[in-house]
Design an enzyme around this catalytic site. Structure first.
Site, short mmCIF file in Angstrom:
data_model
loop_
_atom_site.label_atom_id
_atom_site.label_comp_id
_atom_site.label_asym_id
_atom_site.label_seq_id
_atom_site.Cartn_x
_atom_site.Cartn_y
_atom_site.Cartn_z
N ARG A 223 0.28 -4.62 0.40
CA ARG A 223 -0.60 -3.46 0.32
C ARG A 223 -1.86 -3.73 1.15
O ARG A 223 -2.36 -4.86 1.16
CB ARG A 223 -1.02 -3.19 -1.14
CG ARG A 223 0.06 -2.52 -1.98
CD ARG A 223 0.32 -1.09 -1.54
NE ARG A 223 1.32 -0.42 -2.36
CZ ARG A 223 2.63 -0.36 -2.08
NH1 ARG A 223 3.10 -0.95 -1.01
NH2 ARG A 223 3.46 0.29 -2.86
N HIS A 271 4.01 1.32 7.55
CA HIS A 271 4.54 1.18 6.18
C HIS A 271 6.05 1.46 6.19
O HIS A 271 6.54 2.33 5.46
CB HIS A 271 3.82 2.10 5.20
CG HIS A 271 4.00 1.67 3.76
ND1 HIS A 271 3.03 1.77 2.80
CD2 HIS A 271 5.07 1.11 3.11
CE1 HIS A 271 3.48 1.33 1.64
NE2 HIS A 271 4.73 0.91 1.80
P1 NDP Z 1 7.63 -8.10 -8.23
O1 NDP Z 1 6.83 -7.53 -9.34
O2 NDP Z 1 9.08 -8.30 -8.42
O3 NDP Z 1 7.02 -9.53 -7.81
C1 NDP Z 1 5.66 -9.77 -7.73
C2 NDP Z 1 5.43 -11.27 -7.49
O4 NDP Z 1 4.03 -11.49 -7.28
C3 NDP Z 1 5.84 -12.12 -8.69
O5 NDP Z 1 6.43 -13.31 -8.25
C4 NDP Z 1 4.49 -12.43 -9.35
O6 NDP Z 1 4.44 -13.66 -10.05
C5 NDP Z 1 3.58 -12.52 -8.15
N1 NDP Z 1 2.18 -12.31 -8.55
C6 NDP Z 1 1.63 -11.22 -9.17
N2 NDP Z 1 0.32 -11.43 -9.39
C7 NDP Z 1 0.04 -12.66 -8.93
C8 NDP Z 1 -1.14 -13.45 -8.89
N3 NDP Z 1 -2.30 -13.02 -9.40
N4 NDP Z 1 -1.06 -14.69 -8.34
C9 NDP Z 1 0.11 -15.16 -7.85
N5 NDP Z 1 1.27 -14.46 -7.86
C10 NDP Z 1 1.24 -13.23 -8.38
O7 NDP Z 1 7.35 -7.19 -6.96
P2 NDP Z 1 8.29 -6.89 -5.71
O8 NDP Z 1 8.74 -8.19 -5.14
O9 NDP Z 1 9.31 -5.89 -6.06
O10 NDP Z 1 7.26 -6.15 -4.72
C11 NDP Z 1 6.07 -6.79 -4.29
C12 NDP Z 1 5.17 -5.80 -3.57
O11 NDP Z 1 5.70 -5.51 -2.27
C13 NDP Z 1 5.06 -4.42 -4.20
O12 NDP Z 1 4.12 -4.43 -5.27
C14 NDP Z 1 4.58 -3.56 -3.05
O13 NDP Z 1 3.17 -3.53 -3.00
C15 NDP Z 1 5.11 -4.28 -1.82
N6 NDP Z 1 6.15 -3.49 -1.14
C16 NDP Z 1 5.96 -3.11 0.16
C17 NDP Z 1 6.92 -2.39 0.83
C18 NDP Z 1 6.76 -2.02 2.27
O14 NDP Z 1 7.56 -1.25 2.80
N7 NDP Z 1 5.78 -2.54 2.96
C19 NDP Z 1 8.16 -1.99 0.17
C20 NDP Z 1 8.30 -2.46 -1.18
C21 NDP Z 1 7.31 -3.17 -1.80
P3 NDP Z 1 5.34 -13.91 -11.37
O15 NDP Z 1 6.77 -13.92 -10.89
O16 NDP Z 1 4.91 -15.24 -11.83
O17 NDP Z 1 5.05 -12.77 -12.31
C1 OXD Z 2 6.49 0.24 -1.62
C2 OXD Z 2 7.82 0.79 -1.44
O1 OXD Z 2 6.14 -0.18 -2.74
O2 OXD Z 2 8.08 1.38 -0.37
O3 OXD Z 2 5.74 0.21 -0.64
O4 OXD Z 2 8.67 0.63 -2.32
#
Ligand code: NDP
Ligand code: OXD
Length: 308
Positions: A223, A271
């Site tokens: 993000r 994006h």
């Molecule tokens: P998940 O919720 O599955 O994973 C999030 C990960 O981040 C987990 O491993 C979590 O740790 C870790 N995390 C959260 N907070 C912290 C912190 N404070 N310190 C360290 N680690 C942290 O999310 P996804 O993998 O599904 O998606 C991740 C992000 O990718 C989404 O939120 C979105 O913003 C972005 N995204 C972007 C897209 C694009 O097209 N550019 C498309 C899809 C998603 P733990 O496992 O220990 O809880």
């Molecule tokens: C996002 C998505 O979270 O495209 O950006 O799923």
């Protein structure tokens, strides 16, 4: 079950079709043709207008078309109902492709060759073996863990950092703020796949860049608000960072006058790193609609306290 759909970026007809193939009796409606708001049981949305969901008195759950729900959680009118985020095969595999493409591009020095071409400079960078390139992934969830596996298969050195410690074969794992510096120390390519929360906002700043080896590259696919824009420009200009690929911005679309557009060491995409195709994305939504109808616990419910 009546489901209301809203998105400016996704095709309602394709989602309606894919969902009806799984749930033939689904009452699928597309905003603003919602009919009687009292009918609506659930909503499937991406960036809905503020107040839209609050106007549905019998709503029981909200399904996000995106994996990241930070924008929805920032909306004070979001009803206090289960909010389920998108976890879908096509979203995960397309993110794997995007990050692999970027890592290979950096690993084979294409960013340096691009810069050299602007100066008509002929200089060879001998390829090193993939294990000599250390990729660090911030966020080892659905997407980060998949990306780690894809990069491991290609032979790259992979490190992961998350809130809680993971055990992923072939990946050196770190957790929490106390292990962040150790995680970053050898990372030549940093990938951000964190959710945007109060803890992770503005994390990609001058201090963090200073913990990376000089000349490291950044792949930012999470993000825009994780990144302090001015700190990135300063780190690129000083040589602390070598190059950055940015898929997400603080303001989207990125304003025409933003310096990122024309910076020679930044490559942008709109994006578009990953995308949930209706054909596969409909599966988890249909499963949650079945669960909603049968009163069973929903999948992928966001923990609002944690923010993801
Ligand atoms: P998940 O919720 O599955 O994973 C999030 C990960 O981040 C987990 O491993 C979590 O740790 C870790 N995390 C959260 N907070 C912290 C912190 N404070 N310190 C360290 N680690 C942290 O999310 P996804 O993998 O599904 O998606 C991740 C992000 O990718 C989404 O939120 C979105 O913003 C972005 N995204 C972007 C897209 C694009 O097209 N550019 C498309 C899809 C998603 P733990 O496992 O220990 O809880
Ligand atoms: C996002 C998505 O979270 O495209 O950006 O799923």
């Amino acid at each position: 079950v009546a489901l209301l759909f809203y998105s400016e970026d996704d095709d309602p007809a394709a989602w309606g079709e894919a969902l009806r193939r799984r749930l033939p009796d689904l009452d699928f409606r597309v905003w603003p043709e919602a009919g009687d708001p009292e009918d609506i049981d659930a909503a499937l949305v991406w960036l809905p207008p503020s107040g839209m969901l609050a106007g549905l008195p019998r709503l029981k759950a909200v399904f996000s078309l995106a994996a990241g729900v930070d924008a929805m959680l920032r909306d004070p009118t979001l009803p206090d109902l289960p909010l389920c985020r998108m976890v879908d095969r096509s979203l995960t595999t397309t993110m794997g492709e995007y990050v692999l493409a970027c890592v290979l591009w950096y690993h084979r020095s294409f960013d340096r060759y691009e810069a050299q071409q602007r100066e008509a400079r002929w200089q060879l960078h001998l390829p090193s073996p993939p294990e000599a390139t250390v990729v660090g992934i911030m966020g080892m969830g659905e997407l980060g863990a998949h990306v780690a596996g894809v990069l491991r298969e290609q032979g790259f050195g992979v490190r992961g950092w998350s809130r809680t410690l993971k055990r992923v074969e072939g990946v050196t794992s770190f957790a929490g703020p106390e292990q962040l510096a150790e995680f970053l120390q050898p990372v030549g390519i940093l990938v951000c796949l964190l959710p945007l929360t109060a803890e992770t906002e503005n994390m990609l700043d001058a201090r963090l860049f200073g913990l990376l080896p000089r000349g490291a590259r950044l792949i930012q696919v999470a993000r825009g608000r994780h990144l302090v824009d001015e700190d990135l420009i300063a780190a690129l200009n000083s040589g602390q960072l070598g190059h950055a690929t940015l898929d997400v911005m603080r303001q989207e679309p990125l304003p025409e006058r933003h310096p990122f557009w024309r910076h020679p060491q930044i490559r942008l995409t709109p994006h578009s790193a990953s995308y949930s195709q209706p054909e596969s994305g409909a599966e988890p939504v249909a499963e949650n609609l079945r669960r909603l109808r049968e009163g069973r616990p929903l999948l992928h419910v966001v923990d609002r306290r944690r923010g993801y």
